[in-house]
Design an enzyme around this catalytic site. Structure first.
Site, PDB file in Angstrom:
ATOM      1  N   LYS A 145       0.835  -1.209   0.000  1.00 34.18           N
ATOM      2  CA  LYS A 145       0.000   0.000   0.000  1.00 34.18           C
ATOM      3  C   LYS A 145       0.874   1.266   0.000  1.00 34.18           C
ATOM      4  O   LYS A 145       0.674   2.166  -0.804  1.00 34.18           O
ATOM      5  CB  LYS A 145      -0.927   0.020   1.234  1.00 34.18           C
ATOM      6  CG  LYS A 145      -1.796  -1.230   1.371  1.00 34.18           C
ATOM      7  CD  LYS A 145      -2.674  -1.197   2.608  1.00 34.18           C
ATOM      8  CE  LYS A 145      -1.944  -1.209   3.940  1.00 34.18           C
ATOM      9  NZ  LYS A 145      -1.231  -2.469   4.259  1.00 34.18           N
TER      10      LYS A 145
ATOM     11  N   ARG B 281      10.861  -0.508  11.352  1.00 31.95           N
ATOM     12  CA  ARG B 281       9.730  -0.262  12.242  1.00 31.95           C
ATOM     13  C   ARG B 281       9.743  -1.273  13.377  1.00 31.95           C
ATOM     14  O   ARG B 281      10.074  -2.436  13.184  1.00 31.95           O
ATOM     15  CB  ARG B 281       8.420  -0.404  11.444  1.00 31.95           C
ATOM     16  CG  ARG B 281       7.953   0.904  10.878  1.00 31.95           C
ATOM     17  CD  ARG B 281       6.846   0.752   9.880  1.00 31.95           C
ATOM     18  NE  ARG B 281       5.700  -0.021  10.355  1.00 31.95           N
ATOM     19  CZ  ARG B 281       4.590  -0.207   9.642  1.00 31.95           C
ATOM     20  NH1 ARG B 281       4.490   0.321   8.429  1.00 31.95           N
ATOM     21  NH2 ARG B 281       3.604  -0.919  10.121  1.00 31.95           N
TER      22      ARG B 281
ATOM     23  N   ARG C 220      -0.664  -8.790  13.560  1.00 36.69           N
ATOM     24  CA  ARG C 220      -1.171  -7.831  12.570  1.00 36.69           C
ATOM     25  C   ARG C 220      -1.999  -8.568  11.523  1.00 36.69           C
ATOM     26  O   ARG C 220      -3.041  -8.073  11.083  1.00 36.69           O
ATOM     27  CB  ARG C 220      -0.003  -7.082  11.929  1.00 36.69           C
ATOM     28  CG  ARG C 220       0.652  -6.086  12.901  1.00 36.69           C
ATOM     29  CD  ARG C 220       2.051  -5.681  12.475  1.00 36.69           C
ATOM     30  NE  ARG C 220       2.098  -4.934  11.237  1.00 36.69           N
ATOM     31  CZ  ARG C 220       3.204  -4.717  10.531  1.00 36.69           C
ATOM     32  NH1 ARG C 220       4.368  -5.196  10.963  1.00 36.69           N
ATOM     33  NH2 ARG C 220       3.157  -4.041   9.416  1.00 36.69           N
TER      34      ARG C 220
ATOM     35  N   ARG D  56     -10.203   0.376   8.656  1.00 37.88           N
ATOM     36  CA  ARG D  56      -9.725  -0.964   8.959  1.00 37.88           C
ATOM     37  C   ARG D  56     -10.741  -1.779   9.734  1.00 37.88           C
ATOM     38  O   ARG D  56     -10.470  -2.931  10.076  1.00 37.88           O
ATOM     39  CB  ARG D  56      -8.488  -0.847   9.819  1.00 37.88           C
ATOM     40  CG  ARG D  56      -7.183  -1.079   9.121  1.00 37.88           C
ATOM     41  CD  ARG D  56      -6.173  -0.932  10.231  1.00 37.88           C
ATOM     42  NE  ARG D  56      -4.927  -1.557  10.026  1.00 37.88           N
ATOM     43  CZ  ARG D  56      -3.896  -0.989   9.425  1.00 37.88           C
ATOM     44  NH1 ARG D  56      -3.996   0.160   8.852  1.00 37.88           N
ATOM     45  NH2 ARG D  56      -2.754  -1.617   9.390  1.00 37.88           N
TER      46      ARG D  56
HETATM   47  P1  AP5 Z   1       4.865  -1.525   1.939  1.00 42.22           P
HETATM   48  O1  AP5 Z   1       4.395  -0.840   0.693  1.00 42.22           O
HETATM   49  O2  AP5 Z   1       5.615  -0.690   2.917  1.00 42.22           O
HETATM   50  O3  AP5 Z   1       3.655  -2.294   2.641  1.00 42.22           O
HETATM   51  P2  AP5 Z   1       2.294  -1.759   3.253  1.00 42.22           P
HETATM   52  O4  AP5 Z   1       1.167  -2.413   2.555  1.00 42.22           O
HETATM   53  O5  AP5 Z   1       2.282  -0.251   3.314  1.00 42.22           O
HETATM   54  O6  AP5 Z   1       2.388  -2.432   4.683  1.00 42.22           O
HETATM   55  P3  AP5 Z   1       2.372  -1.858   6.161  1.00 42.22           P
HETATM   56  O7  AP5 Z   1       3.163  -2.798   6.995  1.00 42.22           O
HETATM   57  O8  AP5 Z   1       2.754  -0.413   6.204  1.00 42.22           O
HETATM   58  O9  AP5 Z   1       0.843  -1.993   6.491  1.00 42.22           O
HETATM   59  P4  AP5 Z   1       0.191  -2.120   7.848  1.00 42.22           P
HETATM   60  O10 AP5 Z   1      -1.229  -2.050   7.446  1.00 42.22           O
HETATM   61  O11 AP5 Z   1       0.556  -3.262   8.666  1.00 42.22           O
HETATM   62  O12 AP5 Z   1       0.779  -0.866   8.678  1.00 42.22           O
HETATM   63  P5  AP5 Z   1       0.208   0.584   9.025  1.00 42.22           P
HETATM   64  O13 AP5 Z   1       1.350   1.499   9.054  1.00 42.22           O
HETATM   65  O14 AP5 Z   1      -0.974   0.915   8.211  1.00 42.22           O
HETATM   66  O15 AP5 Z   1       5.761  -2.782   1.483  1.00 42.22           O
HETATM   67  C1  AP5 Z   1       6.391  -3.621   2.429  1.00 42.22           C
HETATM   68  C2  AP5 Z   1       7.793  -4.017   1.960  1.00 42.22           C
HETATM   69  O16 AP5 Z   1       7.709  -4.806   0.775  1.00 42.22           O
HETATM   70  C3  AP5 Z   1       8.687  -2.822   1.601  1.00 42.22           C
HETATM   71  O17 AP5 Z   1       9.996  -3.082   2.020  1.00 42.22           O
HETATM   72  C4  AP5 Z   1       8.604  -2.727   0.066  1.00 42.22           C
HETATM   73  O18 AP5 Z   1       9.794  -2.202  -0.495  1.00 42.22           O
HETATM   74  C5  AP5 Z   1       8.375  -4.172  -0.337  1.00 42.22           C
HETATM   75  N1  AP5 Z   1       7.464  -4.298  -1.489  1.00 42.22           N
HETATM   76  C6  AP5 Z   1       6.350  -3.548  -1.752  1.00 42.22           C
HETATM   77  N2  AP5 Z   1       5.739  -3.954  -2.880  1.00 42.22           N
HETATM   78  C7  AP5 Z   1       6.470  -5.021  -3.344  1.00 42.22           C
HETATM   79  C8  AP5 Z   1       6.339  -5.885  -4.479  1.00 42.22           C
HETATM   80  N3  AP5 Z   1       5.329  -5.731  -5.363  1.00 42.22           N
HETATM   81  N4  AP5 Z   1       7.254  -6.867  -4.654  1.00 42.22           N
HETATM   82  C9  AP5 Z   1       8.299  -7.021  -3.763  1.00 42.22           C
HETATM   83  N5  AP5 Z   1       8.483  -6.217  -2.673  1.00 42.22           N
HETATM   84  C10 AP5 Z   1       7.575  -5.228  -2.465  1.00 42.22           C
HETATM   85  O19 AP5 Z   1      -0.332   0.350  10.519  1.00 42.22           O
HETATM   86  C11 AP5 Z   1       0.524   0.124  11.607  1.00 42.22           C
HETATM   87  C12 AP5 Z   1      -0.255   0.025  12.901  1.00 42.22           C
HETATM   88  O20 AP5 Z   1      -0.942   1.263  13.166  1.00 42.22           O
HETATM   89  C13 AP5 Z   1      -1.372  -1.027  12.936  1.00 42.22           C
HETATM   90  O21 AP5 Z   1      -0.887  -2.301  13.283  1.00 42.22           O
HETATM   91  C14 AP5 Z   1      -2.317  -0.430  13.989  1.00 42.22           C
HETATM   92  O22 AP5 Z   1      -1.840  -0.684  15.306  1.00 42.22           O
HETATM   93  C15 AP5 Z   1      -2.217   1.055  13.726  1.00 42.22           C
HETATM   94  N6  AP5 Z   1      -3.240   1.528  12.767  1.00 42.22           N
HETATM   95  C16 AP5 Z   1      -3.006   2.105  11.554  1.00 42.22           C
HETATM   96  N7  AP5 Z   1      -4.171   2.413  10.947  1.00 42.22           N
HETATM   97  C17 AP5 Z   1      -5.159   2.048  11.785  1.00 42.22           C
HETATM   98  C18 AP5 Z   1      -6.585   2.095  11.724  1.00 42.22           C
HETATM   99  N8  AP5 Z   1      -7.224   2.598  10.643  1.00 42.22           N
HETATM  100  N9  AP5 Z   1      -7.289   1.595  12.776  1.00 42.22           N
HETATM  101  C19 AP5 Z   1      -6.682   1.098  13.864  1.00 42.22           C
HETATM  102  N10 AP5 Z   1      -5.345   1.006  13.993  1.00 42.22           N
HETATM  103  C20 AP5 Z   1      -4.574   1.480  12.959  1.00 42.22           C
HETATM  104 ZN    ZN Z   2       2.314   1.168   4.889  1.00 40.28          ZN
END
Ligand code: AP5
Ligand code: ZN
Length: 214
Positions: free
Chosen positions: A13, A160, A171, A88
């Site tokens: 994402k 992170r 997660r 979410r």
């Molecule tokens: P990346 O693009 O960084 O992945 P992502 O989908 O953004 O994953 P996240 O880990 O950021 O999502 P998340 O939902 O767990 O975390 P968030 O910050 O929202 O890609 C990952 C890696 O793969 C990178 O190294 C990239 O280079 C590589 N990559 C990407 N695409 C690729 C491809 N096609 N092929 C190969 N490699 C690739 O949330 C964190 C925490 O915040 C949650 O756990 C929760 O506690 C809280 N939180 C956030 N939002 C909410 C909400 N709405 N409600 C409640 N709690 C929330």
């Molecule tokens: Zn992300």
């Protein structure tokens, strides 16, 4: 356009967001990034959110709905936005609909980053980020030009705190139990487009562009 990105941790994402932002939207709102900034700054919000985030659990609906409500008041968000990591839960989706309803707008597209869980551990444990810009790297799939420093600023990259195999398990559990129902919620409205998120980044970008141009 008003676009939502839904997908499990590591599905890409954050990686695809700049592509969409440059082409269609003016504003990228990632609740995870905003929460991490609040934790780092030790604001009251950050202090409340930290424990759940460290465990890989969701932060309360009230907290994140409050953040989004505030962020969407920015003038640059009026014409379009990408929501990355929000909503979410079904409750968050309902609150978002209410917010948009008050402005007389609605979501145009929900991109569902579909991917097998088995691929995600390698993506998550190899991720390195440049915190101030949000630029994301991967030791194997998207390495920086120089080891563990940002390509643009030369500043050090960090990992992170929740990017461990153990926290990833919680997660993923939260994703399947609380977030997958959100996909059904929008599918009933006919707004969902599926993306093959296991493909290489360029191919994913092409699918994203196709979904958004239709
Ligand atoms: P990346 O693009 O960084 O992945 P992502 O989908 O953004 O994953 P996240 O880990 O950021 O999502 P998340 O939902 O767990 O975390 P968030 O910050 O929202 O890609 C990952 C890696 O793969 C990178 O190294 C990239 O280079 C590589 N990559 C990407 N695409 C690729 C491809 N096609 N092929 C190969 N490699 C690739 O949330 C964190 C925490 O915040 C949650 O756990 C929760 O506690 C809280 N939180 C956030 N939002 C909410 C909400 N709405 N409600 C409640 N709690 C929330
Ligand atoms: Zn992300």
């Amino acid at each position: 356009k008003r676009v939502i990105l839904i997908g499990p941790p590591g599905s890409g994402k954050g990686t695809q967001s700049p592509v969409i932002k440059d082409e269609y939207c003016l504003c990228h709102l990632a609740t995870g990034d905003m929460l991490r900034a609040a934790v780092a700054a030790k604001t009251p919000l950050g202090i409340k959110a930290k424990e759940a985030m460290d465990k890989g659990e969701l932060v309360s609906d009230d907290l994140v709905v409050g953040i989004i409500d505030e962020a969407m008041k920015k003038p640059s968000c009026k014409k379009g936005f990408i929501l990355d990591g929000f909503p979410r839960t079904v409750v968050q989706a309902e609150k978002l609909d209410e917010m948009l309803g008050r402005q007389g707008t609605k979501i145009d597209k929900v991109l569902n980053f579909a991917i097998d869980d088995a691929i995600l551990e390698e993506r998550i444990t190899g991720r390195w980020i440049h915190p101030s810009s949000g630029r994301t790297y991967h030791t194997k799939f998207a390495p920086p030009k120089v080891d563990l420093v940002d390509d643009v600023t030369g500043e050090p990259l960090i990992q992170r705190k929740d990017d461990t195999a153990a926290v990833l398990k919680s997660r993923l559990e939260a994703f399947h139990r609380q977030t997958e129902p959100v996909i059904d919620y929008y599918a009933k409205k006919g707004a969902v487009a599926n993306v093959h998120a296991e493909k290489p980044p360029k191919d994913v970008s092409a699918e994203v562009e196709k979904a958004l141009s239709s």
